[in-house]
Design a protein around this motif. Structure first.
Motif, PDB file in Angstrom:
ATOM      1  N   ILE A 149      -7.138  -1.660   3.409  1.00  0.00           N
ATOM      2  CA  ILE A 149      -7.610  -0.203   3.838  1.00  0.00           C
ATOM      3  C   ILE A 149      -8.829   0.127   3.687  1.00  0.00           C
ATOM      4  O   ILE A 149      -9.231  -0.009   2.619  1.00  0.00           O
ATOM      5  CB  ILE A 149      -6.463   0.464   3.274  1.00  0.00           C
ATOM      6  N   TYR A 150      -9.546   0.198   4.986  1.00  0.00           N
ATOM      7  CA  TYR A 150     -11.153   0.977   4.432  1.00  0.00           C
ATOM      8  C   TYR A 150     -11.480  -0.285   3.854  1.00  0.00           C
ATOM      9  O   TYR A 150     -13.033   0.431   2.822  1.00  0.00           O
ATOM     10  CB  TYR A 150     -11.238   2.102   4.193  1.00  0.00           C
ATOM     11  N   GLY A 151     -11.600  -1.283   3.708  1.00  0.00           N
ATOM     12  CA  GLY A 151     -12.524  -2.411   3.288  1.00  0.00           C
ATOM     13  C   GLY A 151     -12.242  -2.978   1.845  1.00  0.00           C
ATOM     14  O   GLY A 151     -13.112  -3.267   0.721  1.00  0.00           O
ATOM     15  N   HIS A 152     -10.928  -1.778   0.883  1.00  0.00           N
ATOM     16  CA  HIS A 152     -10.625  -2.163  -0.024  1.00  0.00           C
ATOM     17  C   HIS A 152      -8.791  -2.715  -0.414  1.00  0.00           C
ATOM     18  O   HIS A 152      -8.128  -2.767   0.388  1.00  0.00           O
ATOM     19  CB  HIS A 152     -10.290  -0.984  -0.926  1.00  0.00           C
ATOM     20  N   ARG A 153      -8.286  -3.190  -1.395  1.00  0.00           N
ATOM     21  CA  ARG A 153      -7.052  -3.723  -1.575  1.00  0.00           C
ATOM     22  C   ARG A 153      -6.387  -3.329  -2.001  1.00  0.00           C
ATOM     23  O   ARG A 153      -6.924  -3.258  -3.949  1.00  0.00           O
ATOM     24  CB  ARG A 153      -7.406  -5.554  -1.905  1.00  0.00           C
ATOM     25  N   PHE A 154      -5.258  -3.050  -2.665  1.00  0.00           N
ATOM     26  CA  PHE A 154      -4.046  -2.171  -2.854  1.00  0.00           C
ATOM     27  C   PHE A 154      -3.229  -2.981  -2.933  1.00  0.00           C
ATOM     28  O   PHE A 154      -2.385  -3.442  -2.112  1.00  0.00           O
ATOM     29  CB  PHE A 154      -4.372  -1.033  -1.925  1.00  0.00           C
ATOM     30  N   THR A 214      -3.281   6.375   8.688  1.00  0.00           N
ATOM     31  CA  THR A 214      -4.131   5.329   8.008  1.00  0.00           C
ATOM     32  C   THR A 214      -3.287   3.818   8.876  1.00  0.00           C
ATOM     33  O   THR A 214      -2.165   3.366   8.063  1.00  0.00           O
ATOM     34  CB  THR A 214      -4.323   5.583   6.530  1.00  0.00           C
ATOM     35  N   SER A 215      -4.145   2.918   8.781  1.00  0.00           N
ATOM     36  CA  SER A 215      -3.401   1.672   8.847  1.00  0.00           C
ATOM     37  C   SER A 215      -3.871   0.592   7.710  1.00  0.00           C
ATOM     38  O   SER A 215      -5.423   0.635   7.396  1.00  0.00           O
ATOM     39  CB  SER A 215      -4.186   1.009  10.511  1.00  0.00           C
ATOM     40  N   ALA A 216      -3.034  -0.216   7.653  1.00  0.00           N
ATOM     41  CA  ALA A 216      -3.521  -0.997   6.073  1.00  0.00           C
ATOM     42  C   ALA A 216      -3.231  -2.507   6.856  1.00  0.00           C
ATOM     43  O   ALA A 216      -2.516  -3.308   7.910  1.00  0.00           O
ATOM     44  CB  ALA A 216      -2.322  -0.898   5.580  1.00  0.00           C
ATOM     45  N   THR A 217      -4.554  -3.559   6.952  1.00  0.00           N
ATOM     46  CA  THR A 217      -3.919  -4.872   7.424  1.00  0.00           C
ATOM     47  C   THR A 217      -3.352  -5.561   6.637  1.00  0.00           C
ATOM     48  O   THR A 217      -3.782  -5.844   4.754  1.00  0.00           O
ATOM     49  CB  THR A 217      -5.523  -5.497   7.140  1.00  0.00           C
TER      50      THR A 217
END
Length: 377
Positions: free
Chosen positions: A306-311, A335-338
């Protein structure tokens, strides 16, 4: 999607559903990568709905990039390509419902025949025109194809069928059982078997039919396996089973956050409380689960971007949902998660997901379920 766009959608109450986006430009790049490794004609294998990426979409991109043939599991899959307007030669070779001679002839689809009994059943049918066949020889897989002890019988029956104009032998094929090792020495037995089969086919009076043995791994690692045609399926969508060539991922899976909440340390997450938070944090839910192709058994390293960070994904994967721990970040619903994609960096790849699940990338991309929306870039 930008945070401002999310805010607008949040006010409207609607969000994009979980979506698998296919990237034809990646298929094009992968065909080019294969072309650099072989002079043989490329067959784009689009079975299993193009390895989960959409058979028609992948086929069109591959043909436009120079693939000369298409390959499918069944005549039904091949007929769907014809209905979509694809005119390239097609081979169907597994026939889970048996070979329909009339359907094959009408759709102008070549069919592989892998046993004496299968050929006899085909010859017992009638078709409006001659059915084009590829003789499928077992070259070491013991999983299909005519066993070596029955090659003479198969060729005799095929010659009778060709003389009667019921069939025409246009190809001979086999499989490489050890190509994923990326070691040409491991392929020598199958290559020798294929060469013997070709000699026998020619001696039986069938001329020099199209010969094919290699799939993606053999194509990328061993020119001796190429013959006149190579069959590339997984490689089209960015998977090299040999792990020797970097391919381009051809899809991106995204999902919106549908629920988010702050929780304290010691909060159990999901069924059986298999995960317990070790600090105050924020938890968010994505509407994807094992019914959608998310592997149920995952290592603790599994995560989304999400927004360049991995969760990290935390707790057990449910049928319809996974939970992610976003730490100090509180993302709004929508919010979109990849989940995976070809972007690199914090974005996981299908290879990452395969490693986290202890499986192969093929399983990840072909397992995405029908509830997930599809799109094309």
């Amino acid at each position: 999607m930008s945070r401002s766009a999310i805010a607008v959608q949040h006010r409207s109450g609607t969000f994009p559903p979980p979506t698998l986006e296919t990237l034809p430009v990646a298929v094009t790049a992968n065909v080019a990568r294969v072309r650099a490794r072989t002079r043989s004609t490329i067959m784009a294998v689009v079975k299993a709905d193009g390895y989960g990426h959409g058979a028609v979409t992948v086929a069109r991109a591959a043909v436009a990039a120079g693939a000369g043939w298409l390959g499918t599991t069944s005549l039904a899959e091949a007929s769907a390509l014809r209905a979509a307007g694809l005119e390239a030669p097609i081979l169907a070779w597994l026939h889970p419902s048996g070979i329909d001679a009339e359907a094959a002839a009408t759709a102008k689809v070549d069919v592989a025949v892998g046993s004496v009994d299968e050929l006899a059943r085909l010859l017992a049918q009638t078709a409006p025109t001659t059915v084009r066949i590829h003789l499928h020889m077992d070259t070491g897989m013991s999983r299909g194809g005519c066993p070596r002890a029955q090659w003479d019988e198969l060729l005799t029956l095929a010659r009778r069928g060709q003389q009667a104009r019921r069939v025409r032998v246009t190809g001979v094929m086999g499989h490489l059982p050890l190509a994923d090792r990326a070691d040409p020495v491991a392929n020598t037995g199958a290559v020798a078997g294929m060469r013997e089969a070709v000699r026998m086919v020619r001696a039986a009076g069938f001329g020099s039919p199209l010969t094919h043995l290699a799939a993606t791994s053999g194509t990328l690692t061993d020119p001796a396996t190429h013959f006149g045609l190579v069959r590339v399926g997984a490689g089209l969508v960015g998977i090299d089973p040999s792990g020797s060539v970097e391919m381009h991922g051809a899809s991106r899976l995204t999902a919106p956050i549908v629920h988010t909440a702050p929780v304290g340390a010691g909060t159990p997450v999901g069924y059986d409380g298999a995960y317990v938070t070790d600090r105050a944090t924020h938890l968010s839910v994505l509407p994807l689960g094992y019914a959608d192709g998310i592997p149920r058994e995952l290592s603790p390293q599994a995560g989304v971007e999400i927004y360049g960070h991995r969760f990290p994904v935390v707790g057990r994967v449910s049928m319809d949902q996974i939970v992610i721990d976003t730490g100090a970040e509180s993302f709004p619903v929508g919010t979109s998660a990849t989940v995976f994609g070809p972007d690199g960096g914090a974005t996981p790849s299908v290879h990452d997901w395969a490693r986290w699940a202890g499986t192969i990338p093929h399983t990840i991309v072909t397992g995405i379920g029908p509830r997930v929306s599809r799109s094309t870039a």
